[in-house]
Design a protein around this motif. Structure first.
Motif, mmCIF file in Angstrom:
data_model
loop_
_atom_site.group_PDB
_atom_site.id
_atom_site.type_symbol
_atom_site.label_atom_id
_atom_site.label_comp_id
_atom_site.label_asym_id
_atom_site.label_seq_id
_atom_site.Cartn_x
_atom_site.Cartn_y
_atom_site.Cartn_z
ATOM 1 N N ILE A 114 26.560 -9.178 -6.734
ATOM 2 C CA ILE A 114 24.798 -8.772 -6.520
ATOM 3 C C ILE A 114 25.156 -7.225 -7.178
ATOM 4 C CG2 ILE A 114 23.134 -7.452 -5.419
ATOM 5 C CD1 ILE A 114 23.700 -10.705 -3.911
ATOM 6 N N ASP A 115 26.329 -6.745 -6.865
ATOM 7 C CA ASP A 115 26.624 -5.403 -6.845
ATOM 8 C C ASP A 115 26.954 -4.929 -8.705
ATOM 9 O OD1 ASP A 115 25.881 -4.205 -4.438
ATOM 10 O OD2 ASP A 115 28.670 -5.015 -4.304
ATOM 11 N N ASP A 116 27.051 -6.165 -9.545
ATOM 12 C CA ASP A 116 27.426 -5.976 -10.827
ATOM 13 C C ASP A 116 26.312 -6.302 -11.490
ATOM 14 O OD1 ASP A 116 29.904 -4.959 -9.832
ATOM 15 O OD2 ASP A 116 30.835 -7.115 -10.113
ATOM 16 N N MET A 117 25.187 -6.337 -10.527
ATOM 17 C CA MET A 117 24.012 -7.184 -11.772
ATOM 18 C C MET A 117 23.862 -5.655 -12.006
ATOM 19 S SD MET A 117 23.324 -11.335 -10.351
ATOM 20 C CE MET A 117 24.492 -12.621 -10.752
ATOM 21 N N LYS A 118 23.110 -4.765 -12.519
ATOM 22 C CA LYS A 118 22.956 -4.112 -13.288
ATOM 23 C C LYS A 118 21.154 -3.931 -14.255
ATOM 24 C CE LYS A 118 25.483 -1.666 -10.824
ATOM 25 N NZ LYS A 118 25.385 -1.053 -9.099
ATOM 26 N N SER A 119 21.230 -5.211 -14.691
ATOM 27 C CA SER A 119 19.799 -4.856 -15.944
ATOM 28 C C SER A 119 18.913 -5.407 -15.238
ATOM 29 C CB SER A 119 20.426 -6.040 -16.650
ATOM 30 O OG SER A 119 20.232 -7.781 -16.151
ATOM 31 N N LYS A 120 17.279 -5.218 -15.460
ATOM 32 C CA LYS A 120 16.659 -5.202 -14.952
ATOM 33 C C LYS A 120 16.158 -6.624 -14.832
ATOM 34 C CE LYS A 120 11.781 -4.290 -15.998
ATOM 35 N NZ LYS A 120 10.828 -2.932 -16.270
ATOM 36 N N GLU A 121 16.580 -7.386 -15.813
ATOM 37 C CA GLU A 121 15.905 -9.254 -15.601
ATOM 38 C C GLU A 121 17.309 -9.371 -14.748
ATOM 39 O OE1 GLU A 121 14.637 -11.465 -16.006
ATOM 40 O OE2 GLU A 121 14.523 -12.146 -18.262
ATOM 41 N N GLU B 69 19.928 -5.838 1.161
ATOM 42 C CA GLU B 69 19.959 -6.988 2.569
ATOM 43 C C GLU B 69 19.923 -7.853 1.748
ATOM 44 O OE1 GLU B 69 16.749 -7.435 5.634
ATOM 45 O OE2 GLU B 69 16.405 -5.840 4.812
ATOM 46 N N SER B 70 19.718 -8.760 0.665
ATOM 47 C CA SER B 70 19.863 -9.690 0.315
ATOM 48 C C SER B 70 20.974 -10.898 0.365
ATOM 49 C CB SER B 70 18.848 -10.446 -1.024
ATOM 50 O OG SER B 70 17.790 -10.810 -0.850
ATOM 51 N N LYS B 71 22.079 -9.788 0.105
ATOM 52 C CA LYS B 71 23.400 -9.637 -0.503
ATOM 53 C C LYS B 71 24.127 -10.583 1.252
ATOM 54 C CE LYS B 71 27.719 -8.006 -1.606
ATOM 55 N NZ LYS B 71 28.082 -6.344 -1.521
ATOM 56 N N SER B 72 23.693 -10.394 2.390
ATOM 57 C CA SER B 72 24.328 -11.259 3.198
ATOM 58 C C SER B 72 24.070 -12.474 3.241
ATOM 59 C CB SER B 72 23.986 -10.705 4.813
ATOM 60 O OG SER B 72 22.674 -10.539 4.546
ATOM 61 N N TYR B 73 22.806 -13.158 2.638
ATOM 62 C CA TYR B 73 22.403 -14.688 2.584
ATOM 63 C C TYR B 73 22.558 -14.791 1.730
ATOM 64 C CZ TYR B 73 19.250 -12.288 6.704
ATOM 65 O OH TYR B 73 19.415 -11.892 7.339
ATOM 66 N N ILE B 74 22.328 -14.258 -0.157
ATOM 67 C CA ILE B 74 22.516 -15.391 -1.134
ATOM 68 C C ILE B 74 24.102 -15.492 -1.064
ATOM 69 C CG2 ILE B 74 22.946 -14.631 -3.620
ATOM 70 C CD1 ILE B 74 20.175 -13.770 -3.060
ATOM 71 N N PRO B 75 24.216 -16.734 -1.495
ATOM 72 C CA PRO B 75 26.008 -17.599 -1.683
ATOM 73 C C PRO B 75 26.701 -16.855 -2.812
ATOM 74 C CG PRO B 75 24.240 -18.999 -1.373
ATOM 75 C CD PRO B 75 23.240 -18.040 -2.200
ATOM 76 N N LYS B 76 28.086 -16.474 -2.352
ATOM 77 C CA LYS B 76 28.714 -15.427 -3.282
ATOM 78 C C LYS B 76 28.662 -16.789 -4.775
ATOM 79 C CE LYS B 76 33.544 -14.113 -3.964
ATOM 80 N NZ LYS B 76 34.824 -13.550 -3.047
ATOM 81 N N TYR B 77 28.621 -17.871 -4.667
ATOM 82 C CA TYR B 77 28.775 -18.700 -5.539
ATOM 83 C C TYR B 77 27.832 -19.826 -5.535
ATOM 84 C CZ TYR B 77 33.612 -17.419 -5.882
ATOM 85 O OH TYR B 77 35.092 -16.808 -6.757
ATOM 86 N N LEU B 78 27.750 -20.223 -6.276
ATOM 87 C CA LEU B 78 26.002 -20.964 -7.275
ATOM 88 C C LEU B 78 26.381 -22.237 -8.084
ATOM 89 C CD1 LEU B 78 22.861 -18.916 -6.194
ATOM 90 C CD2 LEU B 78 23.991 -21.498 -4.837
ATOM 91 N N TYR B 79 26.325 -22.896 -8.000
ATOM 92 C CA TYR B 79 26.590 -24.301 -9.270
ATOM 93 C C TYR B 79 25.818 -24.899 -10.017
ATOM 94 C CZ TYR B 79 30.755 -23.993 -6.347
ATOM 95 O OH TYR B 79 31.656 -23.577 -5.884
ATOM 96 N N LYS B 80 25.667 -25.478 -10.925
ATOM 97 C CA LYS B 80 24.617 -26.333 -11.969
ATOM 98 C C LYS B 80 25.411 -27.461 -12.197
ATOM 99 C CE LYS B 80 20.650 -26.405 -13.806
ATOM 100 N NZ LYS B 80 19.585 -26.772 -13.143
ATOM 101 N N SER C 171 4.372 -1.372 -3.120
ATOM 102 C CA SER C 171 5.901 -1.910 -3.697
ATOM 103 C C SER C 171 6.711 -1.405 -3.418
ATOM 104 C CB SER C 171 5.499 0.143 -5.088
ATOM 105 O OG SER C 171 5.735 0.725 -3.774
ATOM 106 N N ILE C 172 7.709 -2.419 -4.086
ATOM 107 C CA ILE C 172 9.341 -2.225 -3.260
ATOM 108 C C ILE C 172 10.576 -1.664 -3.930
ATOM 109 C CG2 ILE C 172 8.749 -4.843 -1.964
ATOM 110 C CD1 ILE C 172 10.504 -5.736 -4.451
ATOM 111 N N ASP C 173 11.107 -1.203 -2.936
ATOM 112 C CA ASP C 173 12.796 -0.472 -3.164
ATOM 113 C C ASP C 173 12.871 -1.760 -3.765
ATOM 114 O OD1 ASP C 173 15.224 0.144 -3.705
ATOM 115 O OD2 ASP C 173 14.652 1.700 -2.019
ATOM 116 N N GLU C 174 13.978 -1.986 -5.270
ATOM 117 C CA GLU C 174 14.979 -3.104 -5.622
ATOM 118 C C GLU C 174 15.724 -3.225 -5.304
ATOM 119 O OE1 GLU C 174 14.359 -4.197 -9.732
ATOM 120 O OE2 GLU C 174 12.073 -4.144 -9.815
ATOM 121 N N ASN C 175 16.866 -2.669 -4.860
ATOM 122 C CA ASN C 175 18.008 -1.818 -4.923
ATOM 123 C C ASN C 175 18.100 -1.887 -3.485
ATOM 124 O OD1 ASN C 175 18.770 -1.399 -7.222
ATOM 125 N ND2 ASN C 175 17.834 0.186 -7.058
#
Length: 363
Positions: free
Chosen positions: A221-228, A27-38, A18-22
């Motif tokens: 990331i800090d604002d994304m609280k929903s499970k999805e 930890e992922s916060k330092s790697y995932i870009p602040k902005y992504l585009y489509k 099992s993993i601690d999602e939070n």
């Protein structure tokens, strides 16, 4: 960065843990870009995606690139090892061919493992199947079989020395390869994003020759609280680019199936599964300019997923007045900033001028 995400994939695929999602997201916060585009063309689906604020997930098999997420297997280099493995395990294969027909039954005195142990001794010092040695050692055992059993057993031994066996092996290998290669293309859904909003190639290909638009997502990331949303972030990975995409070895998967068939035993291929999964995140160097990120979900039906994190929209420099007007109307209702692309001839770069959508009477 890639080492971190490799370990994350390994963790996510290990169903025993099992993993601690939070904790992972922190930890992922330092790697995932602040902005992504489509990048999107000006069609109904794209406007719906913008207005309803969702991402559309689809199977890789629907992509225009036939090699996207298709597993690379180096069979040409691995075939000698696979053939050698088949030869070393010829005994089990002979038994498996006959046992369903009851040809190896002898009043319950012999069990499967007895025949396997006996037939493993058919392999000579060079690791090759020796038919003469097999016939000699089987002389006493064959006497215990019925006349039909004797006939079928000799027939099976002849089969494994024949060209038919080689053809069948090749067909089995091709079937396994086909199944592995197309597995992810038809068993996962994903969405592709990029770190850049100024890529000419992507404006050309994905935004209909600069006449579409580019959606900007602010990954808070800090604002994304929903499970999805947490699920999406946990399954967001960077694409890695290669001159030659790494190949997957086929033999571990053959051994896994063999162990299950004959011994009801699990064969650990966790690392091979990780490598297999990472094939969806491998692309050739010619695509490196896309700086792509992917969100991959373990589902088989295309669907839309809410993602209300649009922070801006960039209209292409060749967008029509009609489509620009529609973008302005949507951005005004959604309180989203809208920019218009233009080519700055002094710097020979693209720049984006912000448009006033709140007070544009033409909207």
């Amino acid at each position: 960065m890639y080492k971190y995400f490799d370990n994350l994939i390994r963790t996510l695929l290990d169903v025993s843990k099992s993993i601690d999602e939070n904790a992972v997201l922190r930890e992922s916060k330092s790697y995932i870009p602040k902005y992504l585009y489509k990048y999107r063309p000006c069609d109904k689906k794209a406007f719906d995606m913008l207005e309803q604020e969702y991402l559309w997930f689809d199977m890789p098999s629907t992509y225009t690139d036939p090699f996207d997420s298709r597993v690379q297997i180096g069979l040409r280099y691995e075939l000698p090892q696979i053939q050698e493995w088949f030869e070393k395990h010829i005994g089990e294969l002979v038994y498996y061919r006959l046992e369903p027909k009851g040809m190896m039954q002898n009043k319950g005195k012999h069990k499967l493992i007895d025949y396997i142990n006996l037939q493993e001794s058919f392999i000579d010092k060079n690791g090759k199947f020796n038919a003469k040695l097999a016939n000699k050692k089987l002389a006493l055992e064959i006497k215990k079989l019925s006349p039909e059993g004797k006939h079928q057993y000799k027939k099976a031994l002849a089969y494994y020395e024949s060209e038919e066996f080689k053809v069948d092996c090749n067909n089995i290998i091709e079937k396994v390869i086909s199944g592995i290669q197309d597995f992810f293309r038809n068993s996962k859904i994903m969405v592709c994003l990029t770190k850049r909003n100024d890529n000419s190639k992507m404006w050309e290909e994905y935004a209909n020759k600069f006449s579409g638009f580019c959606i900007e997502y602010k990954i808070r990331i800090d604002d994304m609280k929903s499970k999805e949303c947490k699920r999406l972030l946990l399954n967001m990975f960077p694409v890695k680019y290669y001159k030659r995409i790494p190949r997957i070895k086929l033999l571990p998967f053959i051994i896994r199936d063999y162990q299950k068939t004959f011994y009801s035993r699990e064969y650990d291929i966790k690392e091979e599964v990780v490598k297999l999964y990472k094939q969806m995140l491998c692309k050739r160097n010619e695509y490196a300019c896309e700086e792509e990120w992917r969100i991959i979900l373990n589902e088989t039906k295309a669907r839309k997923v809410d993602f209300p994190y649009i922070s801006a929209v960039y209209a292409g420099m060749r967008i029509s007045e009609k489509n620009l007007k529609r973008l302005k109307a949507i951005c005004r209702r959604k309180n989203i900033r809208l920019y218009k692309q233009r080519l700055d001839r002094m710097s020979n770069k693209y720049v984006f001028d912000e448009l006033d959508v709140k007070f544009d009477k033409k909207c």
